[in-house]
Design a protein around this motif. Structure first.
Motif, short mmCIF file in Angstrom:
data_model
loop_
_atom_site.label_atom_id
_atom_site.label_comp_id
_atom_site.label_asym_id
_atom_site.label_seq_id
_atom_site.Cartn_x
_atom_site.Cartn_y
_atom_site.Cartn_z
N GLU A 14 3.33 7.05 2.75
CA GLU A 14 3.67 7.21 1.26
C GLU A 14 4.76 6.22 0.77
N VAL A 15 5.63 5.81 1.50
CA VAL A 15 6.52 4.63 1.28
C VAL A 15 5.88 3.54 1.31
N PRO A 16 5.83 2.45 0.36
CA PRO A 16 5.19 1.23 0.14
C PRO A 16 5.47 0.50 1.30
N HIS A 17 4.04 -0.27 1.95
CA HIS A 17 4.10 -0.93 3.20
C HIS A 17 2.95 -1.81 3.08
N GLY A 18 3.19 -2.92 3.82
CA GLY A 18 2.01 -3.70 4.14
C GLY A 18 2.47 -5.29 4.71
N PRO A 19 1.69 -6.14 5.08
CA PRO A 19 2.00 -7.49 5.42
C PRO A 19 2.94 -8.10 4.36
N GLU A 20 4.08 -8.60 4.94
CA GLU A 20 4.97 -9.60 4.20
C GLU A 20 4.59 -11.15 4.25
N GLU A 21 4.36 -11.28 5.66
CA GLU A 21 4.08 -12.74 6.18
C GLU A 21 3.25 -12.79 7.34
N LEU A 22 2.34 -13.66 7.40
CA LEU A 22 1.64 -13.86 8.64
C LEU A 22 2.07 -15.01 9.25
N ARG A 23 2.63 -14.89 10.42
CA ARG A 23 3.54 -15.99 11.20
C ARG A 23 2.52 -16.78 12.26
N GLU A 24 1.51 -16.09 12.62
CA GLU A 24 0.54 -16.62 13.63
C GLU A 24 -0.73 -15.98 13.38
N PHE A 26 0.79 -1.28 -0.06
CA PHE A 26 0.04 0.07 0.13
C PHE A 26 0.70 1.15 -0.09
N SER A 27 0.54 2.16 -0.67
CA SER A 27 0.90 3.71 -0.64
C SER A 27 0.08 4.58 -0.79
N HIS A 28 -0.02 5.57 0.20
CA HIS A 28 -1.07 6.60 0.16
C HIS A 28 -0.61 7.57 1.05
N PRO A 29 -1.02 8.76 0.85
CA PRO A 29 -0.63 10.07 1.67
C PRO A 29 -0.78 10.01 3.25
N GLY A 30 -0.31 10.67 3.97
CA GLY A 30 -0.39 10.82 5.46
C GLY A 30 0.78 10.06 6.28
N GLN A 31 0.44 10.00 7.77
CA GLN A 31 1.34 9.04 8.49
C GLN A 31 0.43 7.93 9.04
N GLU A 32 1.22 6.80 9.23
CA GLU A 32 0.24 5.55 9.80
C GLU A 32 0.96 5.12 10.96
N PHE A 33 0.18 4.49 11.95
CA PHE A 33 0.48 3.94 13.07
C PHE A 33 -0.23 2.66 13.11
N ILE A 34 0.40 1.55 13.63
CA ILE A 34 -0.24 0.36 13.58
C ILE A 34 0.17 -0.28 14.85
N TYR A 35 -0.74 -0.99 15.56
CA TYR A 35 -0.30 -1.61 16.74
C TYR A 35 -0.82 -2.97 17.01
N ILE A 36 -0.22 -3.97 17.21
CA ILE A 36 -0.50 -5.41 17.08
C ILE A 36 -1.21 -6.04 18.45
N LEU A 37 -2.54 -6.37 18.18
CA LEU A 37 -3.22 -6.74 19.44
C LEU A 37 -3.13 -8.40 19.73
N LYS A 38 -3.07 -8.99 18.66
CA LYS A 38 -2.83 -10.59 18.68
C LYS A 38 -2.39 -11.02 17.18
N GLY A 39 -1.59 -12.30 17.18
CA GLY A 39 -0.88 -12.94 16.33
C GLY A 39 0.48 -12.32 16.11
N GLN A 40 1.07 -12.88 15.03
CA GLN A 40 2.51 -12.47 14.76
C GLN A 40 2.63 -12.06 13.07
N ILE A 41 3.22 -11.30 12.89
CA ILE A 41 3.19 -10.66 11.54
C ILE A 41 4.66 -10.47 11.07
N LEU A 42 5.08 -10.31 9.88
CA LEU A 42 6.32 -10.07 9.37
C LEU A 42 5.91 -8.70 8.36
N TYR A 43 6.29 -7.42 8.82
CA TYR A 43 5.50 -6.16 7.95
C TYR A 43 6.77 -5.48 7.61
N ARG A 44 6.22 -5.26 6.19
CA ARG A 44 7.28 -4.47 5.42
C ARG A 44 7.02 -2.91 5.34
#
Length: 214
Positions: free
Chosen positions: A190-200, A153-171
């Motif tokens: 605006e920098v390309p980002h998103g889940p790379e791998e769902l580990r749990e 994903f790539s879009h305007p703005g600033q983003e903040f993510i917080y993991i509640l449960k599970g495991q993820i490799l995020y790019r």
């Protein structure tokens, strides 16, 4: 007004109880009524008890609690003494701005479809806020298909993510972040980002996107 100015104005009879209807704050007599009744019930006192202790009529106490009458400083002071409420404390929150928070109950967020949303990958919009200079969107994102291939994903703005449960490799760009419950990440969206791998799975995370409208 400050607390002392409120009391001084009451004593001089300078306070008017007719407030502009467009003003979101409580009228002064409504505020006094709410505070007095709340303190009386907290103390487990009946109106008859308060009237007797304060040397006032039951009718007067009832009218004050129902915001049906304005009152003198002397009467108000006797009433406050009877219920154990310092008169200075009575006005401590009167000029505090009225709250305007927006609450979304659990499970009531609006489900939305975004690019890349597939079966087992849902976005729930918890709220939205538009201001003069910025706006934000908070999402509750759930993913339960470990084999799913995710787009970036790539879009305007600033983003903040917080993991509640599970495991993820995020790019984010060329960097990969191994994240679990309690981990958070803030980045330029605006920098390309998103889940790379769902580990749990199931994986659940909160995402806040802040847009600058200036």
């Amino acid at each position: 007004m400050t607390k002392s100015r409120h009391i001084d104005a009451l004593e001089k009879g300078e306070i008017s109880f007719s407030r502009d209807r467009s003003d979101p704050r409580l009228k002064l007599e409504q505020y006094i009524a709410m505070q007095v009744k709340s303190k009386r019930t907290e103390q487990g006192l009946k109106i008859t008890d308060v009237a007797r202790i304060a040397g006032l009529s039951q009718g007067m106490v009832s009218k004050i609690e129902n915001a049906q009458v304005s009152t003198s400083l002397d009467t108000l002071s006797r009433l406050c003494d009877a219920i154990g409420l310092p008169i200075s404390q009575l006005f401590s929150n009167y000029d505090r701005p009225t709250g305007s928070a927006q609450m979304t109950k659990s499970g009531e967020g609006m489900e939305v479809v975004r690019r890349g949303t597939e079966k087992g990958h849902t976005y729930q919009l918890l709220n939205t806020q538009r201001g003069k200079k910025s706006s934000y969107e908070p999402f509750l994102i759930t993913m339960d298909d470990a084999s799913e291939v995710f787009p970036t994903f790539s879009h305007p703005g600033q983003e903040f993510i917080y993991i509640l449960k599970g495991q993820i490799l995020y790019r984010h760009g060329n960097q990969l972040y191994d994240m679990g419950p309690g981990d958070s990440l803030a980045f330029d969206a605006e920098v390309p980002h998103g889940p790379e791998e769902l580990r749990e799975v199931p994986l659940q995370l909160l995402s806040f996107i802040l847009y600058d409208d200036r």
